[in-house]
Write a protein that holds these residues in place. Structure first.
Motif, short mmCIF file in Angstrom:
data_model
loop_
_atom_site.label_atom_id
_atom_site.label_comp_id
_atom_site.label_asym_id
_atom_site.label_seq_id
_atom_site.Cartn_x
_atom_site.Cartn_y
_atom_site.Cartn_z
N PHE A 172 0.85 -1.19 0.00
CA PHE A 172 0.00 0.00 0.00
C PHE A 172 0.88 1.24 0.00
O PHE A 172 1.77 1.38 0.84
CB PHE A 172 -0.89 -0.01 1.25
N SER A 173 0.64 2.12 -0.95
CA SER A 173 1.34 3.40 -0.94
C SER A 173 0.49 4.45 -1.63
O SER A 173 -0.41 4.14 -2.41
CB SER A 173 2.71 3.29 -1.61
N THR A 174 0.77 5.69 -1.31
CA THR A 174 0.08 6.81 -1.91
C THR A 174 1.12 7.80 -2.40
O THR A 174 2.29 7.73 -2.04
CB THR A 174 -0.85 7.51 -0.91
N GLY A 175 0.70 8.73 -3.23
CA GLY A 175 1.61 9.74 -3.73
C GLY A 175 0.86 10.80 -4.49
O GLY A 175 -0.37 10.79 -4.56
N ILE A 176 1.63 11.71 -5.06
CA ILE A 176 1.06 12.78 -5.88
C ILE A 176 1.87 12.85 -7.17
O ILE A 176 3.10 12.85 -7.15
CB ILE A 176 1.13 14.14 -5.16
N LYS A 177 1.17 12.87 -8.29
CA LYS A 177 1.81 12.99 -9.60
C LYS A 177 0.92 13.83 -10.50
O LYS A 177 -0.29 13.58 -10.59
CB LYS A 177 2.05 11.62 -10.21
N ASP A 178 1.49 14.78 -11.15
CA ASP A 178 0.76 15.66 -12.07
C ASP A 178 -0.47 16.27 -11.42
O ASP A 178 -1.54 16.35 -12.03
CB ASP A 178 0.36 14.89 -13.34
N GLY A 179 -0.34 16.67 -10.15
CA GLY A 179 -1.44 17.33 -9.46
C GLY A 179 -2.55 16.41 -8.99
O GLY A 179 -3.59 16.89 -8.55
N LYS A 180 -2.35 15.09 -9.07
CA LYS A 180 -3.37 14.13 -8.64
C LYS A 180 -2.81 13.24 -7.54
O LYS A 180 -1.69 12.75 -7.63
CB LYS A 180 -3.81 13.25 -9.80
N SER A 181 -3.61 13.04 -6.50
CA SER A 181 -3.25 12.08 -5.45
C SER A 181 -3.61 10.70 -5.95
O SER A 181 -4.59 10.52 -6.67
CB SER A 181 -4.04 12.37 -4.18
N PHE A 182 -2.80 9.69 -5.56
CA PHE A 182 -3.10 8.34 -6.02
C PHE A 182 -2.82 7.29 -4.95
O PHE A 182 -2.12 7.54 -3.99
CB PHE A 182 -2.32 8.01 -7.30
N LEU A 183 -3.41 6.12 -5.17
CA LEU A 183 -3.25 4.94 -4.33
C LEU A 183 -2.73 3.82 -5.21
O LEU A 183 -3.19 3.66 -6.35
CB LEU A 183 -4.60 4.54 -3.74
N GLN A 184 -1.80 3.04 -4.69
CA GLN A 184 -1.32 1.88 -5.44
C GLN A 184 -0.87 0.78 -4.49
O GLN A 184 -0.68 1.01 -3.30
CB GLN A 184 -0.19 2.26 -6.39
N PHE A 185 -0.73 -0.42 -5.05
CA PHE A 185 -0.23 -1.59 -4.34
C PHE A 185 0.88 -2.21 -5.19
O PHE A 185 1.13 -1.75 -6.30
CB PHE A 185 -1.35 -2.63 -4.15
N ASN A 186 1.53 -3.26 -4.68
CA ASN A 186 2.46 -3.98 -5.54
C ASN A 186 1.72 -4.34 -6.82
O ASN A 186 0.60 -4.84 -6.76
CB ASN A 186 2.99 -5.24 -4.86
N PRO A 187 2.34 -4.12 -7.98
CA PRO A 187 1.59 -4.25 -9.24
C PRO A 187 1.29 -5.66 -9.71
O PRO A 187 0.45 -5.84 -10.58
CB PRO A 187 2.48 -3.53 -10.24
N THR A 188 1.93 -6.69 -9.15
CA THR A 188 1.69 -8.05 -9.64
C THR A 188 1.04 -8.91 -8.56
O THR A 188 1.55 -9.01 -7.45
CB THR A 188 3.01 -8.71 -10.09
N VAL A 189 -0.11 -9.48 -8.90
CA VAL A 189 -0.80 -10.42 -8.02
C VAL A 189 -0.76 -11.77 -8.72
O VAL A 189 -1.20 -11.89 -9.87
CB VAL A 189 -2.27 -9.99 -7.78
#
Length: 139
Positions: free
Chosen positions: A65-82
């Motif tokens: 689980f991680s969050t961040g900001i890119k190009d003025g947008k906040s985002f949520l992501q997880f490890n990309p491979t399940v």
């Protein structure tokens, strides 16, 4: 029908502080018979959840689980491979939800773009990052 998108209720719940990084998030898999979209609010063992060898109802735990900001947008992501090994099932999409909450609040719906039917083999799901983007505007 499965329609890809961040769940509207998740956006509100982020402002309310309901979701935490240390919570357990899961990805439940569904067939094309499921009715999932941006208005889905919870995981309740919806009709159309995938069934089969190597898959347990409720789904698989997501990590990273991680969050961040890119190009003025906040985002949520997880490890990309399940990856699931030795599964036999049919899946067309999924629901990411917060399993730590008693109400199992929905985060986002994933449409895989077709049916996948592994037969006693691996199923690898590449999560397109970021999963959920939030853009705030002022008036």
């Amino acid at each position: 029908m499965i329609t890809h998108g961040g769940c509207v209720s998740y956006t509100r719940e982020m402002f309310e502080g309901i979701h935490r990084p240390n919570h357990e998030y899961k990805l439940a898999l569904f067939t094309s018979k499921a009715d999932l979209n941006r208005n889905t609010t919870t995981y309740i063992g919806q009709a159309g959840e995938s069934e089969g060898l190597g898959y347990t109802a409720g789904g698989v735990t997501l990590y990273g689980f991680s969050t961040g900001i890119k190009d003025g947008k906040s985002f949520l992501q997880f490890n990309p491979t399940v990856k699931l090994n030795n599964v036999t099932l049919t899946t067309s999409g999924g629901l990411i939800y917060n399993a730590s909450l008693a109400t199992k609040n929905a985060v986002c719906v994933l449409d895989f773009g077709g049916e996948f039917r592994p037969s006693n083999g691996p199923l690898t799901i590449e999560l397109s990052m970021p999963l959920v983007e939030l853009t705030l505007t002022t008036k």
